[in-house]
Design a protein around this motif. Structure first.
Motif, PDB file in Angstrom:
ATOM      1  N   LEU A 156       0.832  -1.203   0.000  1.00 42.56           N
ATOM      2  CA  LEU A 156       0.000   0.000   0.000  1.00 42.56           C
ATOM      3  C   LEU A 156       0.870   1.258   0.000  1.00 42.56           C
ATOM      4  CD1 LEU A 156      -3.066   0.639   0.127  1.00 42.56           C
ATOM      5  CD2 LEU A 156      -2.792   0.874   2.601  1.00 42.56           C
ATOM      6  N   ALA A 157       1.917   1.256   0.821  1.00 45.43           N
ATOM      7  CA  ALA A 157       2.813   2.417   0.882  1.00 45.43           C
ATOM      8  C   ALA A 157       3.430   2.708  -0.474  1.00 45.43           C
ATOM      9  CB  ALA A 157       3.904   2.176   1.916  1.00 45.43           C
ATOM     10  N   ARG A 158       3.739   1.674  -1.211  1.00 44.75           N
ATOM     11  CA  ARG A 158       4.390   1.872  -2.503  1.00 44.75           C
ATOM     12  C   ARG A 158       3.426   2.396  -3.553  1.00 44.75           C
ATOM     13  NH1 ARG A 158       7.974  -3.725  -2.515  1.00 44.75           N
ATOM     14  NH2 ARG A 158       8.813  -3.417  -0.427  1.00 44.75           N
ATOM     15  N   VAL A 159       2.319   1.707  -3.743  1.00 46.69           N
ATOM     16  CA  VAL A 159       1.449   2.083  -4.863  1.00 46.69           C
ATOM     17  C   VAL A 159       0.729   3.395  -4.630  1.00 46.69           C
ATOM     18  CG1 VAL A 159       1.150  -0.294  -5.633  1.00 46.69           C
ATOM     19  CG2 VAL A 159      -0.499   0.682  -4.029  1.00 46.69           C
ATOM     20  N   GLU A 160       0.565   3.816  -3.374  1.00 47.83           N
ATOM     21  CA  GLU A 160      -0.109   5.089  -3.114  1.00 47.83           C
ATOM     22  C   GLU A 160       0.844   6.284  -3.155  1.00 47.83           C
ATOM     23  OE1 GLU A 160      -4.091   4.080  -0.553  1.00 47.83           O
ATOM     24  OE2 GLU A 160      -2.360   4.840   0.548  1.00 47.83           O
ATOM     25  N   VAL A 187      -5.076  -2.724  -8.495  1.00 50.42           N
ATOM     26  CA  VAL A 187      -4.423  -1.554  -9.100  1.00 50.42           C
ATOM     27  C   VAL A 187      -4.521  -1.600 -10.621  1.00 50.42           C
ATOM     28  CG1 VAL A 187      -2.216  -0.356  -9.419  1.00 50.42           C
ATOM     29  CG2 VAL A 187      -2.817  -1.289  -7.179  1.00 50.42           C
ATOM     30  N   GLN A 188      -4.325  -2.787 -11.172  1.00 44.96           N
ATOM     31  CA  GLN A 188      -4.198  -2.898 -12.631  1.00 44.96           C
ATOM     32  C   GLN A 188      -5.514  -3.228 -13.322  1.00 44.96           C
ATOM     33  OE1 GLN A 188      -1.633  -1.577 -13.227  1.00 44.96           O
ATOM     34  NE2 GLN A 188      -0.336  -2.415 -14.812  1.00 44.96           N
ATOM     35  N   LEU A 464      -3.933   7.555  -6.997  1.00 46.15           N
ATOM     36  CA  LEU A 464      -4.721   6.519  -7.651  1.00 46.15           C
ATOM     37  C   LEU A 464      -6.180   6.942  -7.702  1.00 46.15           C
ATOM     38  CD1 LEU A 464      -3.241   3.463  -5.714  1.00 46.15           C
ATOM     39  CD2 LEU A 464      -2.931   3.883  -8.154  1.00 46.15           C
ATOM     40  N   GLU A 465      -6.922   6.339  -8.605  1.00 46.93           N
ATOM     41  CA  GLU A 465      -8.359   6.634  -8.657  1.00 46.93           C
ATOM     42  C   GLU A 465      -9.006   6.297  -7.320  1.00 46.93           C
ATOM     43  OE1 GLU A 465     -10.114   4.598 -11.930  1.00 46.93           O
ATOM     44  OE2 GLU A 465      -8.801   5.504 -13.417  1.00 46.93           O
ATOM     45  N   LYS A 466     -10.011   7.078  -6.942  1.00 49.85           N
ATOM     46  CA  LYS A 466     -10.637   6.944  -5.625  1.00 49.85           C
ATOM     47  C   LYS A 466     -11.146   5.525  -5.383  1.00 49.85           C
ATOM     48  CE  LYS A 466     -14.215   8.931  -2.655  1.00 49.85           C
ATOM     49  NZ  LYS A 466     -15.321   9.932  -2.566  1.00 49.85           N
TER      50      LYS A 466
END
Length: 489
Positions: A156-160, A187-188, A464-466
């Motif tokens: 979560l820390a990375r992708v956000e 995510v994808q 990222l999208e909501k």
């Protein structure tokens, strides 16, 4: 991002690369590897390896290894949210990455302390702001998050907090692997889209010597089932968990990697094979201190040789460079420069620990060193770009125009080319001593901390999208409830 190529530096002759390959096949067939997963042993047994289930030893004939290598894709792309951040893993392209998962951070006040979840987020966001860093493989291990759910919160820390790519997934068991695949699929936009446009890979550290543990094996087999990228990176400690000779280290780590590739391709579906990154975190065990060290000439040599061996198989590479074994930002930082330049010139595709890594065994990550290393990476990138020789750059006309005793500062040619040809580090102070003192006489570490604070204040990646953010957080909470209440199935 700039796309540069290495591969100019070689430390092995072609005959020596072949000798390592042949010695590896001999080790695999006659010594074998310890596979602590019944799933892995069964795959090898059914394919024709000589498997002793009681001792958990598999001796793998060369034809199985060669077949697995022939089925392994030779290149792939890490996809980012923005096309300019896509990273191609192929040939001699060189990319630089954050790295490691130390439990300690040297924070924005220059103090060493246990890393927290906020650091995990900030480190990734700072990496996203650094223009010379392409990939995020690691960061810090937040000590305020329970171990059972650390994998989910790290993800979560990375992708956000980034728009870049190359997220490593330490695949500690089937359940963790499935959690990470589920989060990445959110995510994808689904597992099929993740397969088509991967931004993650399953990271595996075989246990030297010659051992594949149960959790990592079953985790990477789960990734292999979906044809997602994998990376095998042995951490052979020369003289302790491997031979004291560098050639022997190369043979042992090669056996650990090739046996992993063989199991992965046996588990994969024929229509979609896992690309594999040929990695190394191997170095020496310091006999004076009893410590595993990475800021060494030997680590640099192993990186270059590993890149050559990987190219023999046609595989992309991951190495470890840019580390200092120092505990502070002192002159021992030279270790980072030497190893980083060697890995880049050697053509390592994915250089781990290129930003921020400190202390023996990468026991800490430094905000200030991340910023310093960004400049160092910029200098290394400039070296890889080499010298362009054209009619314009040979500059015969402008030399003739200025003539003997003239000056080039006022020339249009100078204005056109100095920004293209010269690299300007953000932190290096190139003024006179008197000018430096007038501005406070700040040392590099202090300047770097100020720059890190500034970048963290200013840089906010596109969110990222909501709906994606909410779904990710729901999934993380679901994983947390499962782990803290009942444990893994």
């Amino acid at each position: 991002m700039k796309h540069v190529r290495g591969g100019r530096l070689k430390v092995l002759e072609k005959s020596q690369v072949y000798a390592v390959h042949m010695a590896t096949l001999e080790v695999l067939e006659h010594v074998g590897v310890n596979v602590k997963s019944v799933k892995g042993l069964k795959l090898l047994d059914e394919a024709g390896a000589d498997v002793d289930f009681k001792r958990q030893i598999a001796r793998i004939p060369s034809h199985l290894v060669e077949e697995a290598l022939s089925k392994t894709p030779k290149r792939f792309t890490f996809f980012a949210r923005r096309p300019e951040y896509h990273v191609k893993m192929e040939g001699e392209r060189v990319h630089f990455s954050l790295g490691g998962l130390p439990t300690n951070i040297i924070d924005l006040d220059g103090k060493r302390r246990p890393a927290l979840m906020k650091d995990a987020e900030n480190v990734v966001r700072l990496m996203d702001a650094l223009e010379n860093v392409s990939l995020v493989d690691g960061g810090v291990y937040p000590t305020d998050i329970p171990d059972q759910v650390n994998h989910a919160y790290q993800f979560l820390a990375r992708v956000e907090n980034m728009e870049k790519t190359g997220v490593s997934c330490l695949v500690q068991g089937v359940t963790v692997a499935r959690d990470l695949l589920a989060l990445a699929s959110i995510v994808q936009g689904g597992i099929e889209e993740l397969k088509r446009r991967p931004f993650i890979y399953g990271h595996v550290n075989p246990v030297s010597p010659l051992t594949h543990d149960k959790l990592q094996t079953e985790g990477f087999l789960e990734f292999a089932k979906h044809g997602l990228p994998l990376g095998f990176s042995p951490e052979v400690q020369g003289g302790a968990t491997g031979p004291a000779t560098l050639a022997g280290i190369l043979v042992q780590q090669n056996a650990e990697i090739l046996s992993g590739i063989t199991m992965a391709q046996l588990a994969a579906e024929s229509r979609r094979r896992s690309p594999v990154i040929y990695g190394t975190v191997s170095s020496i065990f310091d006999m004076k201190t009893g410590v595993y060290v990475l800021g060494t000439a030997e680590c640099g040599l192993i990186n270059v040789a590993s890149a050559q061996i990987a190219r023999y198989y046609g595989l992309p590479t991951r190495g470890t460079a840019g580390v200092t074994d120092s505990k502070t930002l002192d002159a021992q930082l030279y270790e980072a420069g030497v190893t980083l330049l060697m890995a880049a010139l050697g053509g390592i595709n994915f250089i781990l620990n290129a930003a921020g890594a400190m202390e023996p065994g990468v026991m800490a990550l430094s905000y200030a060193k991340m910023v310093i290393d960004n400049d160092l990476i910029g200098m290394v990138t400039r070296i890889l770009e080499g010298i362009e020789v054209t009619d314009e750059t040979l500059a015969v006309d402008v030399i003739g125009k200025v003539g003997p005793g003239g000056y080039f500062l006022t020339q249009k040619h100078t204005r056109e080319f100095f920004r293209k040809e010269f690299y300007f580090p953000a932190l290096s102070d190139r003024t006179s001593y008197e000018s430096w003192m007038k501005r406070g006489g700040k040392e590099l570490g202090q300047v770097a901390l100020e720059r890190a604070r500034q970048l963290l204040k200013e840089h906010q990646p596109q969110p990222l999208e909501k709906e994606v953010r909410l779904e990710l957080r729901r999934m993380v909470k679901k994983i947390e409830r499962r782990e803290l209440k009942g444990g893994r199935p």
